[in-house]
Design a protein around this motif. Structure first.
Motif, PDB file in Angstrom:
ATOM      1  N   TYR A   1       7.160   4.679  -3.957  1.00  0.00           N
ATOM      2  CA  TYR A   1       5.923   3.964  -3.645  1.00  0.00           C
ATOM      3  C   TYR A   1       5.768   3.670  -2.156  1.00  0.00           C
TER       4      TYR A   1
ATOM      5  N   LEU B   1      -8.555  -4.128   0.063  1.00  0.00           N
ATOM      6  CA  LEU B   1      -7.442  -5.072   0.119  1.00  0.00           C
ATOM      7  C   LEU B   1      -7.824  -6.340   0.903  1.00  0.00           C
TER       8      LEU B   1
ATOM      9  N   LYS C   1      -1.785   5.483  -5.262  1.00  0.00           N
ATOM     10  CA  LYS C   1      -1.784   4.436  -4.239  1.00  0.00           C
ATOM     11  C   LYS C   1      -2.123   3.071  -4.855  1.00  0.00           C
ATOM     12  N   GLN C   2      -3.050   3.032  -5.782  1.00  0.00           N
ATOM     13  CA  GLN C   2      -3.347   1.763  -6.444  1.00  0.00           C
ATOM     14  C   GLN C   2      -2.121   1.226  -7.168  1.00  0.00           C
TER      15      GLN C   2
ATOM     16  N   VAL D   1       0.460  -0.120  -4.680  1.00  0.00           N
ATOM     17  CA  VAL D   1       0.143  -1.449  -4.168  1.00  0.00           C
ATOM     18  C   VAL D   1       0.577  -2.520  -5.162  1.00  0.00           C
TER      19      VAL D   1
ATOM     20  N   TYR E   1      -5.457  -7.466  -6.106  1.00  0.00           N
ATOM     21  CA  TYR E   1      -4.298  -6.671  -6.491  1.00  0.00           C
ATOM     22  C   TYR E   1      -3.083  -7.563  -6.740  1.00  0.00           C
TER      23      TYR E   1
ATOM     24  N   TRP F   1       6.640  -3.523   4.199  1.00  0.00           N
ATOM     25  CA  TRP F   1       5.707  -3.223   3.112  1.00  0.00           C
ATOM     26  C   TRP F   1       4.276  -3.608   3.482  1.00  0.00           C
ATOM     27  N   ARG F   2       4.139  -4.721   4.181  1.00  0.00           N
ATOM     28  CA  ARG F   2       2.801  -5.146   4.595  1.00  0.00           C
ATOM     29  C   ARG F   2       2.156  -4.070   5.466  1.00  0.00           C
TER      30      ARG F   2
ATOM     31  N   MET G   1       1.221  -0.976   3.262  1.00  0.00           N
ATOM     32  CA  MET G   1       0.036  -1.195   2.442  1.00  0.00           C
ATOM     33  C   MET G   1      -1.232  -1.099   3.272  1.00  0.00           C
TER      34      MET G   1
ATOM     35  N   TYR H   1      -2.388   2.383   3.367  1.00  0.00           N
ATOM     36  CA  TYR H   1      -2.857   3.007   2.133  1.00  0.00           C
ATOM     37  C   TYR H   1      -4.384   3.014   2.040  1.00  0.00           C
TER      38      TYR H   1
ATOM     39  N   ASP I   1      -6.264 -11.596  -2.562  1.00  0.00           N
ATOM     40  CA  ASP I   1      -6.192 -10.182  -2.906  1.00  0.00           C
ATOM     41  C   ASP I   1      -6.099 -10.033  -4.421  1.00  0.00           C
TER      42      ASP I   1
END
Length: 428
Positions: free
Chosen positions: A420, A285, A362-363, A366, A331, A273-274, A277, A280, A329
């Protein structure tokens, strides 16, 4: 007429009398010495019995009582004499957590304060090191947020006192206490997402000068650190079990739980996942915002709007509990707020749109990925706490840790969640 005793006989009689008196005195000295020895023996027995009672009383104390003792010792030493007022510590705590206990302190006309007393137990210190938590970091971020210009964010922290050597409870963070502040529930926050978003933007826009001495933090580096600690704690528990040393019920339950969970696979998923992201390229970020990182409802206080507030202001929020704060971050702050307060998918969309003014796929992706990564992070931290801190106040429940791991496992196989991290979104 009787003759007088001769001089020699009188002298002999006097010698016998002196000898008898000396013998009596010797007996008296011996008796006094024996009495003194007996009194000393009884005193030592009483002191030993008193110490045993004190030790038993200390063992029977709760962590709340120990934390209050540490605070009272701080007051007794005069560290708080700068107030120049009598200090009263209330008998009941305001709030109890695994790492700290909050007490209400009254200082006469100086007002009331919240004194957060921290746990310094060895296991807790190891866990906090892995989680990048420290009293110094917490105090620095809360003091920065409470200074002029940012005083609307948090009660002003005014003093950070280090723990005394060898004390497992100690270190006091003192901040102003406002009796008008109201604790809030998750539903209260969920109904005020626009106000929450505006409040968080103020937090994230805080000046970072003076805070750059602390390393930035994000959930993926946090997972790397707690993965290492969790491996060490499991090996230590296994070694104690092999040596037939005493293992607590919490440790045993945690070992059994982790033996049935494929933690390594979960860490591998989070690592993927890292990388996703990073592809993206969502807005920013970068790790360059002041973040709270633990936006549960019990970290918020709320003041009802007054006549002086602008119309439609919705009142005022305050934040506390800055132990996880870091430059990081934003987010993740949004994701943590959503996860810890049980927001729905629709509410996630509203929160992101209120914060950024827009909500792209995409937001939202995340935020969803960071919510899931935070779930795994919390599960691993609580599992480590079971192994390292079995004596802490309010230890994590094994069943709740299991539910978190199960929820993460369900998340990564959920077809709805899979979109996602789909190739279509990554290529877009």
């Amino acid at each position: 007429m009787a003759s007088k005793p001769s001089f020699t006989s009188r002298l002999d009689a006097l010698k016998r009398k002196v000898s008898d008196r000396m013998a009596e005195n010797e007996l008296s000295v011996d008796a006094k010495r024996a009495k003194k020895v007996e009194a000393g023996r009884k005193r030592r027995q009483e002191e030993k019995a008193a110490q045993l009672r004190a030790d038993e009383k200390e063992r029977s104390k709760t962590d709340e009582e120990r934390s209050r003792d540490a605070l009272l010792l701080t007051v007794k030493k005069g560290i708080l004499e700068w107030m120049m007022k009598p200090v009263k510590v209330h008998d009941k705590p305001i709030r109890t957590e695994r790492r700290s206990v909050d007490w209400l302190v009254e200082a006469g006309t100086e007002g009331s304060f919240t004194a957060k007393v921290l746990s310094r137990q060895p296991g807790r210190l190891r866990l906090e090191t892995a989680m990048s938590c420290s009293p110094e970091r917490e105090a620095a971020f809360q003091m920065a947020a409470g200074k002029a210009g940012a005083g609307f964010l948090t009660p002003h922290a005014i003093l950070n006192l280090p723990a005394s050597a060898g004390n497992q409870w100690g270190g006091v963070l003192l901040s102003r206490f406002d009796p008008d502040a109201k604790r809030v529930e998750p539903a209260f926050l969920a109904d005020r997402l626009r106000y929450v978003a505006d409040f968080l933007k103020k937090l994230h826009r805080m000046e970072t000068t003076g805070l750059t001495r602390f390393f930035p933090w994000n959930v993926f580096t946090g997972l790397d650190d707690v993965k290492t600690l969790l491996g060490e704690a499991r090996r230590e528990a296994a070694a104690r079990r092999e040596e037939e040393a005493r293992v607590s019920d919490g440790e045993r339950a945690a070992v059994e739980l982790l033996d049935g969970v494929d933690v390594e696979e979960y860490f591998e998923v989070a690592s993927q996942w890292r990388d996703i992201m990073a592809r993206y390229h969502v807005d920013d970020l970068a790790v360059n915002y002041v973040c709270h990182n633990r936006l549960a409802s019990d970290s918020f206080s709320w003041f009802a709007p007054t006549d002086r507030d602008p119309a439609g202001s919705g009142g005022k929020f305050f934040l506390q509990n800055f132990e996880h704060a870091a430059n990081g971050d934003r987010y993740y702050d949004l994701a943590t707020f959503s996860r810890l307060n049980g927001l729905s998918d629709d509410q996630d969309t509203i929160l992101v749109k209120c914060y950024f003014g827009t909500c792209s796929e995409k937001q939202l992706a995340v935020v969803k990925l960071l919510k899931a990564a935070g779930l795994l992070y919390d599960a691993c931290c609580d599992a480590a706490a079971l192994l390292l801190c079995p004596g802490d106040a309010g230890p994590p429940d094994v069943a709740s840790v299991r539910r978190r791991f199960d929820a993460f496992a369900e998340k990564i196989v959920d077809p709805e969640f899979a979109r996602y991290i789909g190739e279509e979104l990554i290529r877009d």
